[in-house]
Design a protein around this motif. Structure first.
Motif, short mmCIF file in Angstrom:
data_model
loop_
_atom_site.label_atom_id
_atom_site.label_comp_id
_atom_site.label_asym_id
_atom_site.label_seq_id
_atom_site.Cartn_x
_atom_site.Cartn_y
_atom_site.Cartn_z
N ALA A 1 0.83 -1.21 0.00
CA ALA A 1 0.00 0.00 0.00
C ALA A 1 0.86 1.25 0.00
CB ALA A 1 -0.93 -0.01 1.21
N SER A 2 1.95 1.24 0.76
CA SER A 2 2.80 2.42 0.83
C SER A 2 3.49 2.72 -0.49
CB SER A 2 3.86 2.24 1.93
OG SER A 2 4.66 1.09 1.67
N GLY A 3 3.58 1.72 -1.37
CA GLY A 3 4.19 1.94 -2.66
C GLY A 3 3.43 2.94 -3.51
N GLU A 4 2.15 3.09 -3.21
CA GLU A 4 1.34 4.02 -4.00
C GLU A 4 1.81 5.45 -3.78
OE1 GLU A 4 -2.58 3.00 -2.72
OE2 GLU A 4 -2.47 0.97 -3.55
N PHE A 5 1.96 5.87 -2.52
CA PHE A 5 2.38 7.25 -2.30
C PHE A 5 3.88 7.43 -2.56
CE2 PHE A 5 3.14 5.94 2.22
CZ PHE A 5 4.37 6.56 2.46
N LEU A 6 4.66 6.39 -2.31
CA LEU A 6 6.09 6.50 -2.57
C LEU A 6 6.37 6.57 -4.08
CD1 LEU A 6 7.49 4.04 0.11
CD2 LEU A 6 7.74 6.53 0.09
N GLU A 7 5.62 5.83 -4.85
CA GLU A 7 5.76 5.92 -6.31
C GLU A 7 5.45 7.33 -6.78
OE1 GLU A 7 3.97 3.33 -9.96
OE2 GLU A 7 2.52 4.54 -8.82
N ALA A 8 4.38 7.91 -6.24
CA ALA A 8 4.01 9.28 -6.62
C ALA A 8 5.14 10.25 -6.28
CB ALA A 8 2.72 9.69 -5.91
N ALA A 9 5.78 10.05 -5.13
CA ALA A 9 6.87 10.94 -4.72
C ALA A 9 8.07 10.79 -5.63
CB ALA A 9 7.26 10.64 -3.27
N VAL A 10 8.44 9.55 -5.96
CA VAL A 10 9.59 9.32 -6.83
C VAL A 10 9.34 9.89 -8.22
CG1 VAL A 10 10.86 7.51 -8.06
CG2 VAL A 10 10.49 7.31 -5.60
N VAL A 11 8.16 9.64 -8.75
CA VAL A 11 7.83 10.15 -10.08
C VAL A 11 7.86 11.68 -10.09
CG1 VAL A 11 5.97 10.35 -11.79
CG2 VAL A 11 6.52 8.12 -10.78
N ALA A 12 7.30 12.29 -9.04
CA ALA A 12 7.30 13.75 -8.94
C ALA A 12 8.73 14.29 -8.87
CB ALA A 12 6.51 14.21 -7.73
N ASP B 1 3.11 -12.30 3.96
CA ASP B 1 2.44 -12.63 5.21
C ASP B 1 2.19 -14.13 5.31
OD1 ASP B 1 1.08 -12.60 7.58
OD2 ASP B 1 -0.69 -11.55 6.84
N GLY B 2 3.11 -14.85 5.93
CA GLY B 2 2.97 -16.29 6.12
C GLY B 2 3.10 -17.11 4.85
N CYS B 3 3.68 -16.52 3.82
CA CYS B 3 3.79 -17.22 2.54
C CYS B 3 5.08 -16.80 1.84
CB CYS B 3 2.58 -16.91 1.65
SG CYS B 3 2.31 -15.15 1.34
N GLY B 4 5.32 -17.37 0.67
CA GLY B 4 6.49 -17.00 -0.10
C GLY B 4 7.76 -17.69 0.37
N SER B 5 8.90 -17.19 -0.10
CA SER B 5 10.18 -17.87 0.12
C SER B 5 10.63 -17.89 1.57
CB SER B 5 11.27 -17.23 -0.74
OG SER B 5 11.44 -15.87 -0.40
N THR B 6 10.05 -17.03 2.42
CA THR B 6 10.41 -17.03 3.84
C THR B 6 9.49 -17.92 4.67
OG1 THR B 6 9.15 -15.00 4.09
CG2 THR B 6 11.52 -14.77 3.82
N HIS B 7 8.45 -18.47 4.05
CA HIS B 7 7.49 -19.34 4.75
C HIS B 7 7.07 -20.45 3.79
CE1 HIS B 7 7.06 -16.33 7.96
NE2 HIS B 7 7.02 -15.43 6.99
N HIS C 1 11.71 -9.12 0.88
CA HIS C 1 11.07 -10.14 1.72
C HIS C 1 10.57 -9.58 3.05
CE1 HIS C 1 15.27 -9.91 2.93
NE2 HIS C 1 14.90 -10.33 4.13
N ASN C 2 10.79 -8.29 3.31
CA ASN C 2 10.37 -7.70 4.59
C ASN C 2 8.85 -7.66 4.72
OD1 ASN C 2 13.13 -7.10 4.59
ND2 ASN C 2 12.84 -5.16 5.65
N ALA C 3 8.40 -7.51 5.94
CA ALA C 3 6.96 -7.42 6.21
C ALA C 3 6.38 -6.12 5.63
CB ALA C 3 6.70 -7.49 7.71
N MET C 4 5.06 -6.08 5.52
CA MET C 4 4.36 -5.00 4.83
C MET C 4 4.68 -3.60 5.33
SD MET C 4 1.66 -2.72 5.10
CE MET C 4 0.69 -3.38 6.45
N PRO C 5 4.85 -3.33 6.62
CA PRO C 5 5.08 -1.93 7.01
C PRO C 5 6.33 -1.32 6.39
CG PRO C 5 4.42 -3.21 8.92
CD PRO C 5 4.68 -4.20 7.81
N ASP C 6 7.30 -2.15 6.02
CA ASP C 6 8.53 -1.65 5.42
C ASP C 6 8.35 -1.38 3.93
OD1 ASP C 6 9.71 -1.97 7.86
OD2 ASP C 6 10.91 -3.71 7.30
N ASN C 7 9.21 -0.52 3.41
CA ASN C 7 9.33 -0.35 1.97
C ASN C 7 10.74 0.13 1.68
OD1 ASN C 7 8.61 -0.28 -0.80
ND2 ASN C 7 6.53 0.38 -0.27
#
Length: 452
Positions: free
Chosen positions: A55-66, A220-226, A105-111
């Motif tokens: 979710a945070s990628g949405e506003f961060l993408e906007a910032a990078v593009v700007a 979240d509980g899936c992927g290469s780390t789970h 592979h970090n949890a969702m709060p990180d970006n």
């Protein structure tokens, strides 16, 4: 955050450590630094920008593009795609810069923000340092030189990126995957569409899990780390193998038909033999890290393949590959780099090549991975110690020497300081897990007493 750039870009908790202001400022600084370096000389610069589904990628993408557009850089926004797709498109489209928003592979709060230079290669350390310096200069008051009018960058949605990247993956395959049943765990991440599409186009029967990203459930509980869900799904569906990616799909781990995990070392071993057979393993050498399992080294020596080991981190693996012209390298964690076809770890490409080897040989993944025997490896993180003294403590050096004498040629000891946390990692390999546990426990106690 201390030094902004780590071993894989700038990463932190989104909207706390990694803010919109920081993402914008770093993007402007990157544009200015690359302009100073002559990267944009004689033409109008272009950047490819992608992200994972956080979710945070949405506003961060906007910032990078700007930030990029305000610095006079035209932006091709490719949307949600894997990190290796952004790297590939940066090179394929002749862009001057690539930017990927992901915390892997970090949890969702990180970006995170990761930059690629022209050609899709990670920025050199000196360029990252310069970007950080320029960012700090302007953050503390020095004004930016800002273009106006026609000098302002334009922003375009590049919707062809998905198909172009998938077509690249299919073109690389040495053979089709017809007759294989494959379970894919996409970690609710950036490859949720790309990987199933690529495997299906290659002829595999595809079953997906973890392929419904909502912006909040990545890793979240899936992927290469789970791997637990993938192991169960492979057995349940009677699949030939399973492939697991992380959030930005630069990693690949696998599961064989019996539900046993296959790690990055084993994948490298399988691909090394396949590439040598095809005459593609330059200098009969594969690059790993100091964390590569001793069983991998023993297997490569037996097969007449040299193993070059670097510091931990796929960027160090890549540096060695580029410097010496090697074709294959990677990490136990599943970062696998096939340099003839990718400039960074590519989890989807790795999974496709692994499946192609199964299809071509008619052997099971378990048989192929059996080329190496993983020695028991135990890792203990010793926290809250002075990690800077790990290489200078006489007491610790004596303990390591004693442990190495006890293990002999059938084992190994590695102590290293974490690059991001106040801890020392104690790793011990031995032919017997109980011996590894005992030696690692003793060494961890010495680390606490000597460095605490």
């Amino acid at each position: 955050m201390g030094r902004l750039f780590g071993t894989d870009g700038v990463r932190g908790v989104a909207n706390a450590d990694l803010t919109a202001e920081l993402a914008l400022g770093l993007s402007v600084a990157a544009a200015h630094v690359l302009a100073e370096a002559g990267t944009f000389e004689g033409h109008r610069p272009t950047a490819v920008v992608g992200r994972d589904p956080r979710a945070s990628g949405e506003f961060l993408e906007a910032a990078v593009v700007a930030g990029l557009a305000s610095a006079g850089v035209d932006v091709l926004r490719v949307g949600v795609l894997p990190t290796p797709a952004v790297a590939h498109l940066t090179g394929a489209l002749g862009a001057d810069l690539g930017v990927m928003l992901s915390a892997s592979h970090n949890a969702m709060p990180d970006n995170g923000v990761k930059f690629f230079a022209r050609g899709g290669h990670k920025l050199a350390d000196e360029l990252e340092n310069r970007i950080e310096t320029v960012y700090e200069q302007h953050r503390t008051g020095e004004p930016w030189a800002r273009p106006t009018g026609v000098g302002v960058g334009r922003v375009t949605d590049y919707t062809e990126g998905f198909d172009r990247y998938v077509a690249h993956l299919i073109a690389v395959l040495p053979n089709r995957l017809d007759g294989l049943k494959v379970v894919l765990d996409e970690a609710h991440g950036a490859a949720a569409r790309v990987s199933p599409e690529a495997f299906a186009r290659a002829g595999a029967e595809v079953i997906t899990i973890g392929a419904d990203p909502d912006g909040l459930n990545i890793n979240d509980g899936c992927g290469s780390t789970h791997l637990e869900l993938l192991k169960a799904a492979v057995v349940e569906h009677g699949a030939d193998l399973g492939i697991a990616h992380d959030g930005d799909a630069d990693r690949c781990l696998a599961v064989d038909a019996t539900g046993e995990g296959v790690d990055g070392d084993q994948i490298l071993a399988v691909l090394a033999l396949a590439m040598r057979e095809a005459g593609q393993l330059r200098k009969d050498t594969v690059v790993g890290t100091v964390m590569s399992n001793l069983g991998f080294k023993i297997a490569m020596e037996r097969e007449g393949i040299q193993l070059v080991q670097t510091a931990v981190g796929d960027r160090y693996v890549l540096e060695s590959m580029k410097a010496e012209g090697y074709a294959l390298g990677g990490e136990q964690s599943g970062h696998v780099i096939v340099l003839d076809h990718a400039t960074t770890g590519d989890g989807t490409l790795t999974g496709l090549l692994l499946a192609a080897r199964v299809a071509a040989t008619g052997r099971t993944l378990a048989e192929l991975a059996g080329v190496m025997q993983r020695l028991p490896q135990l890792l203990i993180n010793v926290r809250d110690v002075d990690k800077s003294r790990v290489d200078t403590s006489p007491e610790l050096a004596a303990a390591v020497s004693d442990a190495e004498r006890e293990l002999g040629s059938a084992g190994r000891v590695l102590l290293r300081q974490s690059g991001t946390e106040p801890l020392v990692r104690v790793m011990v390999e031995a032919a017997d897990i109980e011996q590894a546990r005992a030696v690692a426990g003793r060494l961890a106690d010495v680390v606490k007493s000597a460095l605490g």
